[in-house]
Write an enzyme that holds these catalytic residues in place. Structure first.
Site, mmCIF file in Angstrom:
data_model
loop_
_atom_site.group_PDB
_atom_site.id
_atom_site.type_symbol
_atom_site.label_atom_id
_atom_site.label_comp_id
_atom_site.label_asym_id
_atom_site.label_seq_id
_atom_site.Cartn_x
_atom_site.Cartn_y
_atom_site.Cartn_z
ATOM 1 N N HIS A 177 93.072 29.748 -35.381
ATOM 2 C CA HIS A 177 93.955 29.133 -34.158
ATOM 3 C C HIS A 177 92.759 28.004 -33.506
ATOM 4 O O HIS A 177 91.661 28.243 -33.693
ATOM 5 C CB HIS A 177 94.266 30.120 -33.077
ATOM 6 C CG HIS A 177 93.379 31.068 -32.762
ATOM 7 N ND1 HIS A 177 93.288 32.433 -33.431
ATOM 8 C CD2 HIS A 177 92.170 31.274 -31.878
ATOM 9 C CE1 HIS A 177 92.214 33.256 -32.785
ATOM 10 N NE2 HIS A 177 91.703 32.380 -32.115
ATOM 11 N N SER A 230 91.296 37.487 -36.440
ATOM 12 C CA SER A 230 91.451 36.440 -35.569
ATOM 13 C C SER A 230 90.190 35.385 -35.536
ATOM 14 O O SER A 230 88.974 35.760 -35.478
ATOM 15 C CB SER A 230 91.796 37.254 -34.031
ATOM 16 O OG SER A 230 91.518 36.395 -33.314
ATOM 17 N N CYS A 281 86.125 40.643 -34.807
ATOM 18 C CA CYS A 281 87.054 39.535 -35.416
ATOM 19 C C CYS A 281 86.692 39.654 -37.012
ATOM 20 O O CYS A 281 87.761 39.730 -37.652
ATOM 21 C CB CYS A 281 86.637 38.133 -34.887
ATOM 22 S SG CYS A 281 87.205 38.268 -32.903
ATOM 23 N N ASN A 328 81.042 31.909 -38.114
ATOM 24 C CA ASN A 328 81.498 32.928 -39.062
ATOM 25 C C ASN A 328 81.337 32.653 -40.524
ATOM 26 O O ASN A 328 80.861 33.351 -41.276
ATOM 27 C CB ASN A 328 82.994 33.523 -38.714
ATOM 28 C CG ASN A 328 83.325 33.807 -37.389
ATOM 29 O OD1 ASN A 328 84.253 33.669 -36.803
ATOM 30 N ND2 ASN A 328 82.297 35.042 -37.100
ATOM 31 N N ASP A 340 88.746 31.519 -34.010
ATOM 32 C CA ASP A 340 88.626 30.591 -33.184
ATOM 33 C C ASP A 340 87.900 29.333 -33.832
ATOM 34 O O ASP A 340 86.788 29.487 -34.027
ATOM 35 C CB ASP A 340 87.744 30.947 -31.925
ATOM 36 C CG ASP A 340 87.422 29.741 -30.965
ATOM 37 O OD1 ASP A 340 87.774 28.783 -31.395
ATOM 38 O OD2 ASP A 340 86.961 30.137 -29.886
ATOM 39 N N TYR A 380 92.285 26.592 -29.456
ATOM 40 C CA TYR A 380 92.829 26.886 -28.187
ATOM 41 C C TYR A 380 93.430 25.526 -27.730
ATOM 42 O O TYR A 380 92.878 24.623 -28.150
ATOM 43 C CB TYR A 380 91.903 27.293 -27.217
ATOM 44 C CG TYR A 380 91.589 28.857 -27.679
ATOM 45 C CD1 TYR A 380 92.481 29.897 -26.939
ATOM 46 C CD2 TYR A 380 90.496 29.283 -28.520
ATOM 47 C CE1 TYR A 380 91.988 31.173 -27.233
ATOM 48 C CE2 TYR A 380 90.321 30.682 -28.739
ATOM 49 C CZ TYR A 380 91.116 31.610 -27.959
ATOM 50 O OH TYR A 380 91.033 33.025 -28.278
HETATM 51 N N1 MHF Z 1 86.990 32.669 -27.790
HETATM 52 C C1 MHF Z 1 86.024 33.206 -28.443
HETATM 53 N N2 MHF Z 1 85.556 32.605 -29.635
HETATM 54 C C2 MHF Z 1 84.873 33.049 -30.444
HETATM 55 O O1 MHF Z 1 84.368 32.471 -31.348
HETATM 56 C C3 MHF Z 1 83.966 34.421 -29.889
HETATM 57 C C4 MHF Z 1 84.581 34.986 -28.966
HETATM 58 N N3 MHF Z 1 85.356 34.506 -28.138
HETATM 59 N N4 MHF Z 1 83.901 36.099 -28.440
HETATM 60 C C5 MHF Z 1 82.865 36.847 -29.305
HETATM 61 C C6 MHF Z 1 82.130 35.835 -30.088
HETATM 62 C C7 MHF Z 1 81.222 35.276 -29.433
HETATM 63 N N5 MHF Z 1 81.269 33.869 -30.265
HETATM 64 C C8 MHF Z 1 80.433 32.705 -29.708
HETATM 65 C C9 MHF Z 1 80.391 32.378 -28.492
HETATM 66 C C10 MHF Z 1 79.976 31.204 -28.164
HETATM 67 C C11 MHF Z 1 79.694 30.042 -28.989
HETATM 68 C C12 MHF Z 1 79.353 28.830 -28.246
HETATM 69 O O2 MHF Z 1 79.195 28.490 -27.103
HETATM 70 N N6 MHF Z 1 79.031 28.080 -29.406
HETATM 71 C C13 MHF Z 1 78.277 26.723 -28.743
HETATM 72 C C14 MHF Z 1 77.135 26.716 -28.516
HETATM 73 C C15 MHF Z 1 76.203 27.691 -29.097
HETATM 74 C C16 MHF Z 1 74.752 27.652 -28.910
HETATM 75 O O3 MHF Z 1 74.404 26.700 -27.937
HETATM 76 O O4 MHF Z 1 74.056 28.577 -29.239
HETATM 77 C C17 MHF Z 1 78.729 25.550 -29.847
HETATM 78 O O5 MHF Z 1 78.789 24.802 -29.766
HETATM 79 O O6 MHF Z 1 78.871 26.123 -31.118
HETATM 80 C C18 MHF Z 1 80.201 30.340 -30.318
HETATM 81 C C19 MHF Z 1 80.577 31.274 -30.734
HETATM 82 C C20 MHF Z 1 82.140 34.074 -31.386
HETATM 83 N N7 MHF Z 1 83.095 34.764 -30.625
HETATM 84 O O1 LIG Z 2 83.151 36.366 -34.795
HETATM 85 C C1 LIG Z 2 84.161 35.822 -34.016
HETATM 86 C C2 LIG Z 2 84.466 36.639 -32.833
HETATM 87 C C3 LIG Z 2 85.392 36.216 -32.139
HETATM 88 N N1 LIG Z 2 86.155 35.034 -32.572
HETATM 89 C C4 LIG Z 2 87.335 34.609 -31.641
HETATM 90 C C5 LIG Z 2 88.873 34.787 -32.220
HETATM 91 C C6 LIG Z 2 89.485 34.858 -30.744
HETATM 92 O O2 LIG Z 2 89.776 33.475 -30.566
HETATM 93 C C7 LIG Z 2 88.453 35.605 -29.779
HETATM 94 C C8 LIG Z 2 89.018 36.906 -29.999
HETATM 95 O O3 LIG Z 2 89.960 37.199 -29.106
HETATM 96 P P1 LIG Z 2 91.094 38.293 -29.942
HETATM 97 O O4 LIG Z 2 92.251 38.285 -28.696
HETATM 98 O O5 LIG Z 2 90.378 39.726 -29.764
HETATM 99 O O6 LIG Z 2 91.832 37.977 -31.077
HETATM 100 O O7 LIG Z 2 87.242 35.409 -30.535
HETATM 101 C C9 LIG Z 2 85.907 34.368 -33.711
HETATM 102 O O8 LIG Z 2 86.389 33.363 -34.050
HETATM 103 N N2 LIG Z 2 84.906 35.046 -34.390
#
Ligand code: MHF
Ligand SMILES: O=c1ccn([C@H]2C[C@H](O)[C@@H](COP(=O)(O)O)O2)c(=O)[nH]1
Length: 283
Positions: free
Chosen positions: A221, A181, A160, A191, A183, A223
């Site tokens: 974006h 991209s 991303c 990030n 989230d 969700y």
């Molecule tokens: N849909 C999506 N969004 C993302 O931000 C994302 C992905 N997928 N896939 C790859 C990585 C993994 N990332 C993530 C995954 C999980 C959290 C999460 O669950 N955060 C919670 C708890 C974190 C914790 O307890 O350590 C939060 O409240 O921030 C955050 C970023 C960022 N990226």
């Molecule tokens: O460092 C990160 C890693 C992932 N994301 C988010 C952005 C999207 O919501 C998904 C990835 O989906 P794609 O379909 O590959 O775009 O994960 C993020 O914000 N930051």
């Protein structure tokens, strides 16, 4: 923090609904956002309108710098954030290139630390940048890229934040990071921390002052299942002042980062925040 909240509000006010096939969820989406972090004055861009798990964010960036490609390695560093993408996405589970439980495939640092050359062999992009910057060299192309469209089928997710471009002006180091991209409720919370830490760490190990970090986001974006808590809870809260990040000054080289650095080498001072909000995660 204001620029983060402004982006969230902009998505709520002006976002357009877009279907997403990979996650089977709709996203409220805007195109293009530019964030700036003042690393020189230690304005750590941590979200204060909910509790941020900033250590997980630092664990992710350390894992990328080490070239990790397995969710178990990320767990050892201190984050479970790659578990779902490595083990729960149907398309990746069915991919013949997946090497079993926790494998993430050829993504992020696994590419950046051994980027395949067209002429054969590979190049360690990060080491080359560290060597150049340590010698005061900025060749106007000090680019750490994690993007290789020819390798997408070999990984669980396309990167991303896919590019980090370092620049020297005198003794000050700058960073331009690009994200395709984003989230915004979950990913951006991490990030922002990662872009900041990357510039602070690279300045420290190459012997420069950190300047500003510029973070460009293309598709930003929220969700569909995240919209309510963002609009009705998080955006109603007043932010607190930015905390400070303290990095262990004993970290002096890329080898240090590769070998002994842990999350205990990072401290945050003066972090005032509102209660945690648990956002749904799209796999
Ligand atoms: N849909 C999506 N969004 C993302 O931000 C994302 C992905 N997928 N896939 C790859 C990585 C993994 N990332 C993530 C995954 C999980 C959290 C999460 O669950 N955060 C919670 C708890 C974190 C914790 O307890 O350590 C939060 O409240 O921030 C955050 C970023 C960022 N990226
Ligand atoms: O460092 C990160 C890693 C992932 N994301 C988010 C952005 C999207 O919501 C998904 C990835 O989906 P794609 O379909 O590959 O775009 O994960 C993020 O914000 N930051």
């Amino acid at each position: 923090m204001k620029q983060y909240l402004d982006l969230c509000q902009r998505i709520v006010d002006e976002g357009v609904w877009v279907d997403n096939k990979r996650t089977n969820k709709r996203c409220l989406t805007v195109i293009n956002a530019d964030l700036t972090y003042d690393v020189a004055n230690n304005q750590f861009p941590l979200v204060t309108t909910r509790k941020s798990f900033w250590k997980s964010a630092i664990a992710e960036i350390l894992g990328y710098l080490r070239g990790y490609q397995n969710a178990a390695q990320f767990r050892e560093l201190g984050t479970k954030t790659w578990d779902a993408n490595a083990n729960e996405n149907e398309a990746w589970l069915a991919n013949p290139h997946r090497k079993g439980k926790d494998d993430m495939g050829l993504i992020y640092g696994a590419l950046g630390r051994a980027y395949p050359k067209v002429t054969g062999g590979s190049v360690d992009l990060l080491k080359n940048i560290v060597d150049d910057l340590s010698n005061g060299i900025d060749n106007r192309g000090e680019i750490l890229t994690f993007l290789h469209p020819g390798a997408f089928e070999l990984g669980c997710l396309r990167p991303c934040m896919y590019e980090h471009h370092f620049s020297l002006l005198g003794d000050t180091l700058y960073l331009n990071s690009t994200q395709r991209s984003c989230d915004v409720p979950l990913g951006l919370n991490f990030n922002m921390v990662q872009v900041y830490v990357l510039l602070a760490l690279m300045a420290q190990i190459t012997g420069h002052k950190p300047g500003k970090a510029y973070h460009k986001i293309v598709n930003a974006h929220i969700y569909e299942d995240q919209l309510e808590p963002m609009r009705d809870i998080q955006l109603k809260r007043e932010p607190f002042p930015a905390p400070k990040l303290i990095i262990n000054p004993d970290i002096k080289s890329l080898e240090d980062i590769e070998t002994w650095v842990t999350l205990d080498d990072f401290k945050v001072e003066g972090y005032e925040h509102h209660d945690a909000i648990s956002y749904p995660f799209a796999v």
